[in-house]
Design an enzyme around this catalytic site. Structure first.
Site, mmCIF file in Angstrom:
data_model
loop_
_atom_site.group_PDB
_atom_site.id
_atom_site.type_symbol
_atom_site.label_atom_id
_atom_site.label_comp_id
_atom_site.label_asym_id
_atom_site.label_seq_id
_atom_site.Cartn_x
_atom_site.Cartn_y
_atom_site.Cartn_z
ATOM 1 N N TYR A 33 0.831 -1.198 0.000
ATOM 2 C CA TYR A 33 0.000 0.000 0.000
ATOM 3 C C TYR A 33 0.866 1.249 0.000
ATOM 4 O O TYR A 33 2.064 1.202 0.280
ATOM 5 C CB TYR A 33 -0.945 0.003 1.209
ATOM 6 C CG TYR A 33 -0.284 0.308 2.540
ATOM 7 C CD1 TYR A 33 -0.388 1.571 3.115
ATOM 8 C CD2 TYR A 33 0.443 -0.663 3.227
ATOM 9 C CE1 TYR A 33 0.208 1.863 4.334
ATOM 10 C CE2 TYR A 33 1.036 -0.392 4.440
ATOM 11 C CZ TYR A 33 0.913 0.884 4.993
ATOM 12 O OH TYR A 33 1.527 1.161 6.199
ATOM 13 N N LYS A 147 6.480 -2.070 2.038
ATOM 14 C CA LYS A 147 5.278 -1.462 2.618
ATOM 15 C C LYS A 147 4.071 -2.376 2.387
ATOM 16 O O LYS A 147 3.191 -2.114 1.557
ATOM 17 C CB LYS A 147 5.039 -0.076 2.033
ATOM 18 C CG LYS A 147 4.135 0.806 2.887
ATOM 19 C CD LYS A 147 4.163 2.243 2.396
ATOM 20 C CE LYS A 147 3.222 3.142 3.196
ATOM 21 N NZ LYS A 147 3.637 3.307 4.593
ATOM 22 N N GLU A 179 12.087 1.790 14.562
ATOM 23 C CA GLU A 179 11.190 2.867 14.156
ATOM 24 C C GLU A 179 9.933 2.841 15.006
ATOM 25 O O GLU A 179 9.780 1.990 15.883
ATOM 26 C CB GLU A 179 10.843 2.760 12.677
ATOM 27 C CG GLU A 179 10.270 1.431 12.259
ATOM 28 C CD GLU A 179 10.161 1.295 10.742
ATOM 29 O OE1 GLU A 179 10.271 2.315 10.034
ATOM 30 O OE2 GLU A 179 9.947 0.166 10.265
ATOM 31 N N LEU A 204 11.251 0.970 7.211
ATOM 32 C CA LEU A 204 10.677 1.443 5.961
ATOM 33 C C LEU A 204 11.382 2.721 5.517
ATOM 34 O O LEU A 204 11.648 3.595 6.341
ATOM 35 C CB LEU A 204 9.183 1.727 6.161
ATOM 36 C CG LEU A 204 8.450 2.229 4.917
ATOM 37 C CD1 LEU A 204 8.325 1.117 3.880
ATOM 38 C CD2 LEU A 204 7.077 2.774 5.295
#
Length: 284
Positions: A33, A147, A179, A204
């Site tokens: 996505y 992702k 993260e 990411l």
């Protein structure tokens, strides 16, 4: 009024939108996505999001036959049909539908859905309210750099944070911060150097992250891309997170400990201004 969404070739009301129960995105989270922010009714940094989408699809060996121009046109139509001025447009591509099996055919036709969400992005920046985060072990799968829609682990961690009156979780792997649940993380050391984890399979590659590094460098700020410990976080003068849906937000508490002066600092303030200027010059 119900939103207008796009599902596999059709614009329909959200109440009428349907996907197959055999779609691998539904059964296996076999999907990727993108979330593109919208300001003044226009897409922010579209090219960066499209390039990352291509990378994610390549990593999962999902082949699409729709072009960048086609996807861009669909995004603009979703914005117009929903009269969206500020918020996000969400795009999802799945491998397609087939009877449930771990083995899949490479000839499946990918599914494509796009919808919008209205939300304030600028106002929270200007209010400048610092966030409080906790830390927890990074329990995600080994490729968060793709992702994908495999978001149960970060979702559960975020819910745990909210249950403890905190805003988010910074995940930890091998005693180093990776993260946030849906964002890249940064700290600023005592001499003003910005530190953020370098790109790898562990995090990411955020579009906003890349822009922040760009505008920070152009502003003459020192940057170091490397892993860092929780102890370094506690001694930082500032801390912040970035993502496409929130841009930049200060972090003022980690595990209950005040960071710096316990409020949004000068470097974060300057990055907010520089980033907004960048966004306004990169609208599509």
């Amino acid at each position: 009024m119900a939103r207008i969404v796009f599902v596999n070739g059709e614009f329909v009301s959200e109440d009428e939108a349907k996907v197959s129960i055999f779609d691998r995105g539904f059964l296996f989270a076999d999907a990727v996505y993108e979330v593109t922010p919208i300001l003044d009714g226009k897409l922010v940094d579209w090219q960066g999001h499209f390039e990352r989408l291509k990378r994610s699809l390549t990593e999962l060996n999902i082949t699409i036959d729709f072009s960048e121009k086609y996807l861009l046109d669909l995004h603009r139509k979703i914005i117009n049909k929903n009269k969206l001025n500020e918020g996000i447009v969400y795009l999802q591509v799945t491998r397609g539908a087939a009877d449930r099996d771990f083995v899949f055919e490479n000839t499946l036709k990918p599914s494509l859905i796009i919808f919008s969400q209205s939300k304030e992005i600028i106002k929270p920046l200007l209010v400048n309210k610092g966030l409080s985060v906790m830390t927890s072990q990074d329990i995600r799968w080994q490729r968060p750099d793709i992702k994908t829609t495999q978001l149960l682990a970060p979702s559960l961690l975020k819910m745990e944070a909210l249950s403890k009156s905190m805003d988010d979780v910074w995940m930890v792997k091998d005693n180093r911060i990776t993260e946030g649940t849906s964002n890249n993380v940064f700290i600023v050391d005592s001499v003003g150097k910005i530190i953020t984890r370098s790109l790898s399979h562990d995090i990411l590659g955020g579009i906003t992250r890349a822009v922040i590094l760009k505008v920070a460098k152009e502003s003459g700020l020192e940057i170091e891309e490397r892993s860092f410990t929780l102890e370094e976080c506690y001694s930082a003068s500032e801390a912040f997170i970035t993502s496409s849906s929130i841009f930049i937000r200060s972090v003022v508490r980690i595990n209950g400990k005040l960071i710096g002066k316990g409020k949004s600092g000068e470097i974060v303030g300057s990055l907010i201004s520089a980033h907004l200027e960048y966004c306004k010059s990169h609208l599509t």
